[in-house]
Design an enzyme around this catalytic site. Structure first.
Site, PDB file in Angstrom:
ATOM      1  N   SER A 291      27.869 -13.929  91.790  1.00 34.21           N
ATOM      2  CA  SER A 291      27.604 -15.807  92.683  1.00 34.21           C
ATOM      3  C   SER A 291      29.286 -15.875  92.813  1.00 34.21           C
ATOM      4  CB  SER A 291      26.975 -16.381  91.902  1.00 34.21           C
ATOM      5  OG  SER A 291      27.380 -17.278  92.395  1.00 34.21           O
TER       6      SER A 291
ATOM      7  N   TYR B   8      25.513 -20.537  83.341  1.00 35.42           N
ATOM      8  CA  TYR B   8      24.723 -19.759  84.343  1.00 35.42           C
ATOM      9  C   TYR B   8      26.220 -18.516  85.160  1.00 35.42           C
ATOM     10  CZ  TYR B   8      24.068 -18.310  89.464  1.00 35.42           C
ATOM     11  OH  TYR B   8      23.747 -17.804  90.996  1.00 35.42           O
TER      12      TYR B   8
END
Length: 681
Positions: free
Chosen positions: A558, A571
């Site tokens: 990501s 996250y």
């Protein structure tokens, strides 16, 4: 030109489909059928006699009019006057092109002469196991007489071609009482005045041959059981097969990569448990359709199924080396200056007593059908041994067909493989969103795909949406559970032979400020993405190093592995863990030819399972925009002002794994439409 309204064509297709639907009648893509009739020549307006015959390739069970070759019968039969003899057989197939009626349709096959030269209006040529059992028996001619009397005539082995067509036509004339013939070492041919009569006669020959074998055959034609060679219990043998599959696949991919298929049917297991199996397997198959698929003979492991895994793997490597030497010697014994180059010395069939059969090909369908052909061959050997002694055509004849110039031409006509052909991909979290888009793209580019997802039903549905089990299968896998991860790779090994390309995509996201982030939140994020990727990559590396074929591991990380955003600690930290795994594993696995790379998407809202699961609402609240406008919001903060979709991530996976970046490992590719704060430094 071919006349789709012709009643002969409709009857031919119906008969072909019925015969081909039952594998007792003929093997997949084996045999051919024909019909003769009169149509109007569109040039002269006068009647013209035509032959409609199944063309080269295709399967009787699914034959359509497009799969027929249509020839003028007068021109085809005129070739008798210019036939130069068996030494120049190959020229006759080229001559068939000058007999075609109109354009389109399939290419005429080598068996066209058989159909055109026999006077009967309808002809079937089939490869039934029962018929080939008689055809390959040492005393096949006498057995044919005993089984059929004068109703079916024996034709000695002859390589398929124009002369065989002349032989069969002569038999039909000399024996007006006959309904067909048994072709030594090959199969059967039947004929009739009507389509119905021809079909009935084909079935009569097949059923009569089977009844004769059943009534007169020895009860255990393969001999007594070998102590210790009985099949393992199903769960044990499939687990052992999954462990051996990557070993075997790597070996048979020495010349070129292959896809695998595993079969543990009772027919195979019983054959491998009996005394005669080594000698019979060494004799090879006989019907040309069989050994063109299965090669001249299989590789047979000569150890019981209880032998240690390491011992079995080591012995397979020894046997494989010997097989390649033997195949090279076989080629050298029979090759002439005009023989095509050797196509490869690896086996197509590997038999493992107590476990079953591994079969291989350039596609999963080819691998599966190759295995089906060897089951046909086992049935043939059983029938021949039951009533006589199995005596296939000799090695020189097998070589002549295997390295036939016509076979070489057929291979040359095959379409160019897709970029990911022969590659087996396993994608985690692939039942929806980015993972599904990746799986669909990889399959579209030729890969066999394993859809691994927490939800077994959704995984199966996603796989079915891609295609048949020859293309994609779905498996349940919780990536936080090492045993489930191992089971997913075992399923891939049984389905396709192993794994070459793994995408760590499974993930979830919880958006909370630090003070509200619980230990459970932290652990869940890291279990799924950091630990899950570790477990998947560890199993992938084990399979890939066993295969010795290299491979690709791709992490869907990501932008957040680099960019420090608010309310995103668990996250972002888990994604950063994944990003560094890429670098660490690239350094460790490069010596095995395994490339490890990553992709850093951002703002993939539409189609994303994570965003639909609450992450979208949470991030929209952080940025103060309506959730339905979140994708547009993300797009506007990028340099390119474009929204990122799941297929854009899939594109990056394809680029990394399709071959053009063969010398790239340890790379992270941003797929974020340009986020300067996440640039790699």
């Amino acid at each position: 030109m071919s006349g789709s309204t012709q009643p002969e064509v409709a009857a031919l297709l119906g008969r072909s489909n019925r015969l081909g639907a039952d594998r007792r009648n003929t093997n997949y893509a084996g045999g051919n059928t024909s019909a003769k009739g009169t149509s109007t020549d569109p040039v002269t307006g006068t009647p013209v006699e035509l032959l409609w015959v199944k063309g080269s390739g295709g399967d009787l069970g699914t034959l359509t009019e497009a799969g027929l070759a249509v020839l003028r019968l007068d021109r085809l039969r005129s070739l008798v006057d210019v036939y130069p003899g068996v030494g120049r057989e190959d020229e006759m197939v080229a001559a068939f092109d000058f007999c075609l009626h109109g354009r389109g349709g399939a290419a005429p096959s080598i068996d066209t002469a058989m159909h055109g030269l026999v006077q009967a209006a309808h002809v079937d040529h089939l490869h039934p196991d029962a018929g080939i059992a008689l055809a390959t028996a040492a005393d096949g001619e006498a057995l044919t007489k005993a089984c059929f009397g004068d109703r079916v005539v024996w034709v000695p082995w002859r390589r398929p071609g124009f002369q065989l067509g002349l032989d069969i036509a002569a038999v039909a004339v000399a024996h007006p009482e006959a309904i067909g013939c048994v072709l030594g070492g090959h199969g059967i041919t039947a004929w009739g005045a009507t389509s119905e009569e021809c079909e009935a006669r084909s079935l009569e020959i097949i059923r009569t041959a089977q009844s004769y074998v059943d009534d007169h055959g020895a009860p255990e034609p393969f001999g007594p059981l070998i102590e210790g060679y009985a099949a393992l219990p199903e769960a044990d043998r499939r687990a052992r097969a999954a462990e051996l599959a990557p070993v075997v696949r790597g070996l048979v991919s020495t010349d070129r990569p292959q896809v695998g298929h595993f079969t543990d049917s009772d027919v195979v297991l019983d054959f491998l448990a009996r005394e005669k199996h080594p000698a019979l397997a060494a004799l090879g198959t006989s019907c040309p359709d069989h050994f063109l698929r299965t090669k001249v003979r299989p590789l047979v492991l000569d150890l019981p199924p209880t032998a240690p895994l390491e011992a079995a793997a080591a012995r397979l490597r020894e046997l494989h080396a010997a097989y390649r030497e033997d195949y090279r010697a076989y080629y050298d014994r029979h090759a002439t200056p005009g023989t095509p180059a050797m196509r490869g010395a690896d086996p197509a069939i590997v038999l493992v007593p107590g476990l079953g059969m591994f079969s291989f090909g350039a596609t999963k369908q080819t691998a599966r059908v190759t295995g089906e052909f060897y089951v046909n061959a086992i049935n043939v050997m059983r029938g021949a041994e039951a009533v006589s002694t199995y005596a296939p055509i000799d090695e020189a004849e097998k070589f002549r067909i295997e390295y036939w110039a016509l076979e070489e031409a057929k291979l040359a006509r095959m379409p160019r493989p897709k970029p990911l052909a022969t590659r087996v991909a396993l994608v985690t979290g692939a039942a929806s969103g980015i993972g599904k888009a990746i799986a669909e793209r990889l399959a579209a580019e030729g890969a066999c795909v394993v859809i691994a997802d927490l939800d077994a039903g959704k995984a199966a549905d996603a796989a079915a949406g891609i295609g048949s089990t020859d293309v994609a299968v779905g498996v349940a896998a919780d990536v936080t559970d090492a045993s489930q991860v191992a089971a997913a790779f075992a399923a891939a090994a049984l389905a396709f032979g192993g794994v070459d390309l793994v995408v760590n995509n499974a993930g979830l996201s919880i958006s909370k400020p630090l003070a509200e982030t619980t230990e459970r939140d932290w652990d869940l994020q890291h279990d799924v993405m950091a630990k899950g990727s570790f477990l998947v990559s560890r199993e992938a590396a084990r399979v890939m190093t066993t295969q010795r074929m290299g491979g690709d591991i791709v992490y869907i990380s990501s932008k957040n592995s680099l960019f420090a955003g608010p309310n995103n600690l668990a996250y972002g930290a888990a994604k950063a863990d994944q990003a560094h795994q890429v670098r660490l594993l690239a350094a460790e696995l490069g010596g095995h030819g395994i490339r490890v790379n990553g992709i850093n998407p951002d703002g993939v809202v539409r189609g994303s399972g994570i965003f639909a699961g609450g992450w979208g609402a949470q991030r929209a609240a952080v940025y103060g925009v309506p959730e339905e406008e979140l994708g547009a919001y993300y797009a506007q903060r990028t340099l390119l002002k474009r929204e990122v979709l799941p297929e854009h991530v899939a594109n990056a996976v394809f680029v990394l794994t399709a071959g053009d970046l063969s010398h790239t490992t340890g790379l992270h590719i941003p797929v974020d439409a340009g986020v300067a704060a996440a640039f790699l430094r």
